[in-house]
Write an enzyme that holds these catalytic residues in place. Structure first.
Site, PDB file in Angstrom:
ATOM      1  N   ARG A 141      60.558 -63.145  -8.959  1.00 59.69           N
ATOM      2  CA  ARG A 141      62.017 -63.236  -8.979  1.00 59.69           C
ATOM      3  C   ARG A 141      62.596 -61.843  -8.752  1.00 59.69           C
ATOM      4  O   ARG A 141      62.645 -61.007  -9.639  1.00 59.69           O
ATOM      5  CB  ARG A 141      62.490 -63.781 -10.335  1.00 59.69           C
ATOM      6  CG  ARG A 141      64.004 -63.797 -10.527  1.00 59.69           C
ATOM      7  CD  ARG A 141      64.690 -64.837  -9.680  1.00 59.69           C
ATOM      8  NE  ARG A 141      64.244 -66.186 -10.046  1.00 59.69           N
ATOM      9  CZ  ARG A 141      64.599 -67.284  -9.392  1.00 59.69           C
ATOM     10  NH1 ARG A 141      65.385 -67.187  -8.326  1.00 59.69           N
ATOM     11  NH2 ARG A 141      64.148 -68.470  -9.777  1.00 59.69           N
ATOM     12  N   GLN A 191      58.959 -75.529  -2.933  1.00 57.73           N
ATOM     13  CA  GLN A 191      60.170 -74.824  -2.500  1.00 57.73           C
ATOM     14  C   GLN A 191      59.840 -73.466  -1.913  1.00 57.73           C
ATOM     15  O   GLN A 191      59.065 -72.707  -2.477  1.00 57.73           O
ATOM     16  CB  GLN A 191      61.124 -74.652  -3.688  1.00 57.73           C
ATOM     17  CG  GLN A 191      62.377 -73.852  -3.333  1.00 57.73           C
ATOM     18  CD  GLN A 191      63.451 -73.968  -4.376  1.00 57.73           C
ATOM     19  OE1 GLN A 191      63.946 -75.046  -4.641  1.00 57.73           O
ATOM     20  NE2 GLN A 191      63.821 -72.834  -4.977  1.00 57.73           N
ATOM     21  N   ARG A 229      55.051 -66.767  -0.206  1.00 62.92           N
ATOM     22  CA  ARG A 229      55.397 -65.969  -1.384  1.00 62.92           C
ATOM     23  C   ARG A 229      54.476 -66.245  -2.574  1.00 62.92           C
ATOM     24  O   ARG A 229      54.564 -65.563  -3.591  1.00 62.92           O
ATOM     25  CB  ARG A 229      56.853 -66.213  -1.781  1.00 62.92           C
ATOM     26  CG  ARG A 229      57.124 -67.631  -2.264  1.00 62.92           C
ATOM     27  CD  ARG A 229      58.567 -67.818  -2.661  1.00 62.92           C
ATOM     28  NE  ARG A 229      58.738 -69.112  -3.336  1.00 62.92           N
ATOM     29  CZ  ARG A 229      59.675 -69.363  -4.228  1.00 62.92           C
ATOM     30  NH1 ARG A 229      60.542 -68.427  -4.567  1.00 62.92           N
ATOM     31  NH2 ARG A 229      59.774 -70.555  -4.796  1.00 62.92           N
ATOM     32  N   HIS A 279      64.012 -62.984   1.511  1.00 65.29           N
ATOM     33  CA  HIS A 279      64.854 -63.300   0.357  1.00 65.29           C
ATOM     34  C   HIS A 279      65.218 -62.014  -0.394  1.00 65.29           C
ATOM     35  O   HIS A 279      64.783 -61.775  -1.525  1.00 65.29           O
ATOM     36  CB  HIS A 279      64.099 -64.256  -0.553  1.00 65.29           C
ATOM     37  CG  HIS A 279      64.951 -65.039  -1.488  1.00 65.29           C
ATOM     38  ND1 HIS A 279      66.011 -64.493  -2.190  1.00 65.29           N
ATOM     39  CD2 HIS A 279      64.906 -66.342  -1.856  1.00 65.29           C
ATOM     40  CE1 HIS A 279      66.559 -65.425  -2.943  1.00 65.29           C
ATOM     41  NE2 HIS A 279      65.907 -66.560  -2.761  1.00 65.29           N
ATOM     42  N   ASP A 296      76.157 -69.797  -2.900  1.00 70.12           N
ATOM     43  CA  ASP A 296      74.904 -70.130  -2.212  1.00 70.12           C
ATOM     44  C   ASP A 296      75.282 -70.692  -0.850  1.00 70.12           C
ATOM     45  O   ASP A 296      75.560 -71.880  -0.704  1.00 70.12           O
ATOM     46  CB  ASP A 296      74.105 -71.145  -3.025  1.00 70.12           C
ATOM     47  CG  ASP A 296      72.671 -71.294  -2.527  1.00 70.12           C
ATOM     48  OD1 ASP A 296      72.341 -70.684  -1.491  1.00 70.12           O
ATOM     49  OD2 ASP A 296      71.884 -72.026  -3.171  1.00 70.12           O
ATOM     50  N   GLU A 306      70.209 -62.461   2.689  1.00 69.34           N
ATOM     51  CA  GLU A 306      68.887 -62.891   3.118  1.00 69.34           C
ATOM     52  C   GLU A 306      68.872 -63.288   4.605  1.00 69.34           C
ATOM     53  O   GLU A 306      69.225 -64.413   4.947  1.00 69.34           O
ATOM     54  CB  GLU A 306      68.436 -64.080   2.273  1.00 69.34           C
ATOM     55  CG  GLU A 306      68.665 -63.897   0.783  1.00 69.34           C
ATOM     56  CD  GLU A 306      68.550 -65.193   0.004  1.00 69.34           C
ATOM     57  OE1 GLU A 306      67.814 -66.102   0.457  1.00 69.34           O
ATOM     58  OE2 GLU A 306      69.190 -65.322  -1.048  1.00 69.34           O
TER      59      GLU A 306
END
Length: 323
Positions: free
Chosen positions: A78, A102, A107, A191, A238, A297
């Site tokens: 995170r 997701q 990652r 990200h 978002d 991003e």
């Protein structure tokens, strides 16, 4: 002793090479750190090839990393700059990626460090700048590949991810090659969590007239950013933008702070969880940390990128310091 008339002069010393970047590994070989002789540095976790830290010459951190981020390979990190591939979010209606977790598996896989390049070994403009480039690799045959990937996305692929540091900028780039015969669809995104001092004083320009998908407003998701006035953040945000301009500028307190430039990445996601959403994210800490972060991003996520056998998709972002 007789003096010689033609006694040779003292040989001049061989000019030394200018100072170059240093690259070091952590004791457990889980991280790679590169530092320029002027003090700028970048740190990359091999798990996810995640950029954890980017500091300027004064040691000021430019990326936000959650205090509760898991750095032991137990889950995606995170904060920093996680790599999203081959799907952004989830895609239950897409046949190839519907079973993937997701943001895919890049990652959550352990990448291989492929080596470094410095300005000493580079050509062109880079040879005249203090620069270091770190290369990382992940393929369908790699031992570090997330085990769910092979079963859920059975394509032959090879990823090369490069992190390039110079005195004023950080560039991250990816090349996704299809090593098989069957074409595959993919999405790619960097990200990036930028660190700010106070999100309420932040303005974002470069999105004028850009259509966007508002993921917070499910009832009215399709919108267009106004032609005048910057974007400010005062609630959960978002959005997936398709900007007209190639660069987005982040200003804080009236002073330009970052410029994020995209190369072959048509979208920009702008994200901040704000109060309520941050409270519900287990690894988001401190809970008021949303005030010190802004995700800008770059990615190719508005549509699927179809990669034929033997072909590749390439994309990159460059974050330039303006303050």
């Amino acid at each position: 002793m007789v003096d010689r008339a033609n006694k040779p002069k003292t040989l001049s010393s061989t000019p030394s090479l200018p100072p170059q970047a240093s690259v070091t590994f952590s004791e457990d070989n889980s991280r790679v750190t590169a530092e320029l002789p002027t003090g700028e540095s970048v740190e990359v976790l091999l798990y996810g090839a995640t950029v954890l830290s980017w500091k300027d010459a004064a040691g000021d951190e430019k990326l936000w990393l959650s205090e509760a981020a898991k750095l032991d390979g137990s889950r995606a990190v995170r904060g920093g700059i996680p790599v999203v591939f081959p799907v952004f979010g989830t895609a239950p209606d897409h046949p190839q990626t519907k079973s993937l977790p997701q943001h895919g598996f890049a990652r959550t896989s352990r990448w291989e460090f492929l080596g470094k390049s410095t300005s000493e070994s580079m050509v062109g403009r880079a040879a005249n700048e203090l620069t270091v480039k770190l290369d990382f690799g992940l393929s369908s045959a790699a031992p570090g590949l997330d085990p769910t990937a092979a079963a859920s996305w059975p394509f032959k692929f090879n990823l090369i991810y490069s992190v390039t540091l110079n005195r004023e900028s950080l560039t991250t780039s990816i090349v996704a090659t299809n090593d098989g015969a069957a074409p595959f669809d993919c999405q790619v995104l960097m990200h990036t969590y930028l660190r700010v001092k106070d999100i309420t004083t932040v303005e974002i320009t470069g999105l004028a007239n850009a259509p966007y998908h508002d993921k917070v407003d499910a009832a009215n998701p399709s919108k267009t950013q106004p032609a005048s006035g910057p974007l400010t953040i005062s609630a959960e945000t978002d959005r997936v933008y398709t900007p007209v301009e190639d660069a987005v500028t982040v200003t804080e307190g009236g002073k330009p702070k970052f410029r994020v430039t995209r190369d072959n990445l048509s979208n920009v996601v702008v994200w901040n969880p704000w109060t309520e959403k941050a409270q519900g994210i287990a690894d988001f800490a401190p809970k008021d940390g949303f005030r010190q972060m802004l995700c800008v991003e770059p990615g190719a996520v508005g549509a699927w990128q179809s990669v034929e056998g033997g072909d590749a998709f390439e994309g990159a972002q460059t974050i330039t310091l303006l303050d």
